[in-house]
Design an enzyme around this catalytic site. Structure first.
Site, short mmCIF file in Angstrom:
data_model
loop_
_atom_site.label_atom_id
_atom_site.label_comp_id
_atom_site.label_asym_id
_atom_site.label_seq_id
_atom_site.Cartn_x
_atom_site.Cartn_y
_atom_site.Cartn_z
N SER A 40 3.24 2.37 -4.72
CA SER A 40 1.87 2.83 -4.42
C SER A 40 1.99 4.05 -3.51
O SER A 40 1.59 4.05 -2.37
CB SER A 40 1.06 1.73 -3.75
OG SER A 40 1.53 1.45 -2.46
N HIS A 153 1.73 -4.28 -6.23
CA HIS A 153 3.04 -4.93 -6.07
C HIS A 153 3.08 -6.29 -6.76
O HIS A 153 4.07 -7.01 -6.66
CB HIS A 153 3.36 -5.11 -4.58
CG HIS A 153 3.62 -3.80 -3.88
ND1 HIS A 153 3.72 -3.70 -2.52
CD2 HIS A 153 3.81 -2.55 -4.36
CE1 HIS A 153 3.95 -2.44 -2.18
NE2 HIS A 153 4.00 -1.72 -3.29
N GLN A 161 -3.15 -5.15 -1.08
CA GLN A 161 -1.73 -5.11 -1.49
C GLN A 161 -0.82 -6.04 -0.67
O GLN A 161 0.13 -6.60 -1.19
CB GLN A 161 -1.24 -3.67 -1.36
CG GLN A 161 0.19 -3.43 -1.77
CD GLN A 161 0.54 -1.95 -1.66
OE1 GLN A 161 0.19 -1.16 -2.53
NE2 GLN A 161 1.22 -1.56 -0.60
N GLU A 162 -1.11 -6.14 0.65
CA GLU A 162 -0.18 -6.89 1.51
C GLU A 162 -0.92 -7.69 2.57
O GLU A 162 -1.85 -7.18 3.20
CB GLU A 162 0.79 -5.91 2.20
CG GLU A 162 1.48 -5.00 1.20
CD GLU A 162 2.37 -3.95 1.87
OE1 GLU A 162 2.69 -4.08 3.06
OE2 GLU A 162 2.73 -2.99 1.17
N GLU A 203 7.93 -7.19 -2.67
CA GLU A 203 8.41 -7.19 -1.29
C GLU A 203 8.74 -8.60 -0.81
O GLU A 203 8.81 -8.85 0.39
CB GLU A 203 7.40 -6.49 -0.39
CG GLU A 203 7.23 -5.03 -0.79
CD GLU A 203 6.38 -4.22 0.16
OE1 GLU A 203 5.72 -4.79 1.06
OE2 GLU A 203 6.38 -2.98 0.02
N ASP A 240 -2.29 -4.64 4.58
CA ASP A 240 -2.19 -3.28 4.03
C ASP A 240 -3.09 -3.26 2.80
O ASP A 240 -2.75 -3.85 1.77
CB ASP A 240 -0.75 -2.91 3.65
CG ASP A 240 -0.68 -1.50 3.07
OD1 ASP A 240 -1.73 -0.82 2.99
OD2 ASP A 240 0.43 -1.08 2.68
N GLU A 281 -3.87 -1.55 7.53
CA GLU A 281 -3.29 -0.29 7.05
C GLU A 281 -4.08 0.23 5.85
O GLU A 281 -4.52 -0.55 5.01
CB GLU A 281 -1.84 -0.60 6.65
CG GLU A 281 -1.04 0.58 6.12
CD GLU A 281 0.39 0.12 5.78
OE1 GLU A 281 0.91 -0.80 6.44
OE2 GLU A 281 0.96 0.67 4.82
N ASP A 308 -1.01 5.16 6.31
CA ASP A 308 0.24 5.24 5.52
C ASP A 308 0.05 6.35 4.49
O ASP A 308 0.48 7.50 4.71
CB ASP A 308 0.52 3.88 4.88
CG ASP A 308 1.61 3.93 3.80
OD1 ASP A 308 2.38 4.90 3.79
OD2 ASP A 308 1.69 2.99 2.97
N LYS A 333 7.70 6.22 7.05
CA LYS A 333 8.61 5.97 5.94
C LYS A 333 9.48 7.20 5.75
O LYS A 333 8.96 8.29 5.47
CB LYS A 333 7.81 5.72 4.66
CG LYS A 333 6.99 4.43 4.67
CD LYS A 333 6.02 4.43 3.51
CE LYS A 333 5.48 3.04 3.21
NZ LYS A 333 4.38 3.09 2.22
N HIS A 361 9.78 0.04 5.44
CA HIS A 361 10.52 0.11 4.17
C HIS A 361 9.64 0.70 3.07
O HIS A 361 8.49 1.08 3.33
CB HIS A 361 10.94 -1.32 3.77
CG HIS A 361 9.77 -2.22 3.44
ND1 HIS A 361 9.89 -3.40 2.78
CD2 HIS A 361 8.42 -2.09 3.69
CE1 HIS A 361 8.70 -3.96 2.62
NE2 HIS A 361 7.80 -3.20 3.17
N ARG A 362 10.14 0.74 1.85
CA ARG A 362 9.34 0.99 0.66
C ARG A 362 9.40 -0.25 -0.22
O ARG A 362 10.25 -1.11 -0.03
CB ARG A 362 9.88 2.19 -0.16
CG ARG A 362 9.90 3.51 0.55
CD ARG A 362 8.57 3.90 1.19
NE ARG A 362 7.43 3.95 0.29
CZ ARG A 362 6.81 5.08 -0.08
NH1 ARG A 362 7.27 6.25 0.35
NH2 ARG A 362 5.74 5.05 -0.84
N SER A 363 8.52 -0.31 -1.22
CA SER A 363 8.56 -1.48 -2.11
C SER A 363 9.84 -1.47 -2.95
O SER A 363 10.34 -2.53 -3.33
CB SER A 363 7.32 -1.53 -2.99
OG SER A 363 7.11 -0.30 -3.64
N LYS A 384 7.87 -2.98 9.48
CA LYS A 384 7.31 -3.61 8.29
C LYS A 384 8.40 -3.58 7.23
O LYS A 384 8.76 -2.51 6.74
CB LYS A 384 6.08 -2.82 7.85
CG LYS A 384 5.44 -3.33 6.59
CD LYS A 384 4.15 -2.61 6.31
CE LYS A 384 4.25 -1.86 5.01
NZ LYS A 384 2.95 -1.58 4.39
P1 PGA Z 1 5.10 1.48 -1.51
O1 PGA Z 1 4.21 0.42 -0.73
O2 PGA Z 1 6.46 1.50 -0.92
O3 PGA Z 1 5.03 0.94 -2.90
O4 PGA Z 1 4.39 2.80 -1.36
C1 PGA Z 1 4.36 0.14 0.62
C2 PGA Z 1 3.11 0.45 1.38
O5 PGA Z 1 2.08 0.86 0.78
O6 PGA Z 1 3.12 0.32 2.60
ZN ZN Z 2 0.95 1.01 2.84
#
Ligand code: PGA
Ligand code: ZN
Length: 424
Positions: A40, A153, A161-162, A203, A240, A281, A308, A333, A361-363, A384
């Site tokens: 994302s 994800h 998403q999270e 994740e 998030d 987030e 983000d 990131k 991190h990243r996904s 995170k």
């Molecule tokens: P991404 O997702 O690594 O797929 O961008 C992580 C996030 O949105 O924080």
């Molecule tokens: Zn994010």
């Protein structure tokens, strides 16, 4: 000084190709770094160079990025002192020559930037967090454990998403991690009992099919209590939203409705009133600066509002946020910006202006644990890096356990200090 640079195509945690770099110094030190990849991704991120050759890895190969390192970047940086990180990164940026690193690829630049930093640390016989942070690097981060995965994800109907567990009430990092792990396993049992799926998202969080986003928060509260902890004071919650993913035609397509930023803000205010939320987030779209300013004015004194996709670890976008009172925290990131120097600049710009910073991190991840070191090097107090499952996530937590042990008495846990709701 840098003697030679090697690179190869390896695989990330989703089975997609990514870049790995090895740097050889004149003193014989060899160090390695691997590059993560998002799903994302923010529209304003630095450019990830992929081959787009449909005959290999469905177009996702990174042989062009690897060739750029071998043919161009390596020869250009040989002889630079590995401790001259700012000189190195400025050289990489100038060599690429484009605004968003699209000629050589941010994935190529980042791999080299991180591998050189690791080589400098290894050559000095210091752990990376100590090499980068010096004697004052001693704060272990609160983990934001993403235990329910939705959005892009997971293939479920959950829009957000999270969903994080935030074990800020623990005394130490290792205790906070254990609380999170125990709650994670308890959550699995609860999902099973309710007949919900316990398969994992990208994740490492569970990805159940739920009727609403609030139901995910209810499940977390139930799991925290059943695991023997107090929701809020021991383990708080975070989100998030990744809302750019469902912002279409000027509105948020959320829970089957089409909502404005003001309506989204009211929804989050309701969640904050009913749940022990400490951090949200990307509550709004990456270009909704006005909506963000209004949301921050309304919720920012109680909640950490994290940019983000909004800030993409870019000091220029962060500076606009600071000027317009947008958000109060930045997600960091390394591959959103593409060099270590710019990453550390974003963190210090945030910290100098009273914004928190969260290493992330990243996904799509690898076994590389650099972000654990960056979290401690910057004393940023939060990380995170997913659920406590899947080795590419756990590798970062395990590295933090090693760092905590190495710091011994000097280690402190950021705990509640990062969250206005529990410190104000
Ligand atoms: P991404 O997702 O690594 O797929 O961008 C992580 C996030 O949105 O924080
Ligand atoms: Zn994010």
């Amino acid at each position: 000084a840098i003697d030679a640079v090697g690179a190869r195509e390896i695989l990330d945690s989703r089975g997609n190709p990514t870049v790995e770099v090895e740097v050889l110094l004149e003193d014989g030190t060899v160090s390695r770094a691997a590059v993560p990849s998002g799903a994302s991704t923010g529209a304003f991120e630095a450019y990830e160079l992929r081959d787009e050759d449909k005959n290999r890895y469905l177009g996702k190969g990174v042989t062009k990025a690897v060739e750029g390192i071998l043919d161009e970047i390596g020869p250009a940086i040989e002889g630079i002192d590995a401790t001259e990180q700012r000189v190195l990164d400025a050289t990489l940026i100038a060599l690429d020559g484009t605004e968003n690193k699209q000629r050589l690829g941010a994935n190529a630049l980042l791999g080299v930037s991180l591998a050189v930093a690791k080589a400098a640390a290894d050559s000095a016989d210091l752990p990376l967090f100590r090499y980068l942070g010096g004697p004052n690097a001693h704060v272990l981060p609160v983990p934001l454990l993403n235990v329910i995965n939705g959005g892009s994800h997971a293939d479920t109907g959950v829009d957000i998403q999270e969903f994080f567990l935030v074990p800020h009430g623990a005394e130490t990092f290792s205790e906070g991690l254990r609380w999170g792990v125990e709650t994670y396993h308890t959550l699995k049992g609860i999902l099973k009992k309710k007949g919900l799926a316990t398969g994992l998202g990208d994740e490492g969080g569970f990805a159940p099919e739920l009727a609403s986003n609030a139901e995910a928060l209810d499940l977390l509260l139930e799991a925290i209590s059943a695991a023997g902890f107090t929701p809020g004071s021991d383990i708080a919650l975070g989100l998030d939203v990744a809302s750019s993913e469902f912002f279409e035609n000027g509105a948020y397509q959320f829970e089957g409705k089409s909502l404005s930023s003001a309506e989204m803000t009211a929804y989050f205010a309701g969640l904050a009133a009913n749940y022990p939320l400490v951090t949200i987030e990307d509550p709004l779209d990456e270009d909704d600066w006005e909506g963000y300013a209004a949301l921050t004015a309304e919720l920012g004194s109680k909640l950490q509002i994290v940019g983000d996709d909004l800030f993409v670890t870019n000091p220029v976008r962060l500076a606009r946020g600071l000027a317009e009172n947008v958000a109060n925290s930045i997600l960091v990131k390394v591959n959103q910006i593409g060099t270590l120097t710019e990453t550390l600049d974003a963190v210090s710009l945030a910290q100098r202006n009273g914004y928190t910073a969260i290493l992330s991190h990243r996904s799509g991840e690898t076994e590389d644990t650099t972000i654990a070191h960056l979290a401690v090097a910057t004393n940023c107090g939060q990380i995170k890096t997913g659920a406590p499952a899947r080795s590419e996530r756990v590798a970062k937590y395990n590295e933090l356990l090693r760092i905590e042990e190495e710091l011994g008495e000097a280690a402190i846990y950021a705990g509640s200090s990062a969250f206005p709701r529990y410190t104000a």
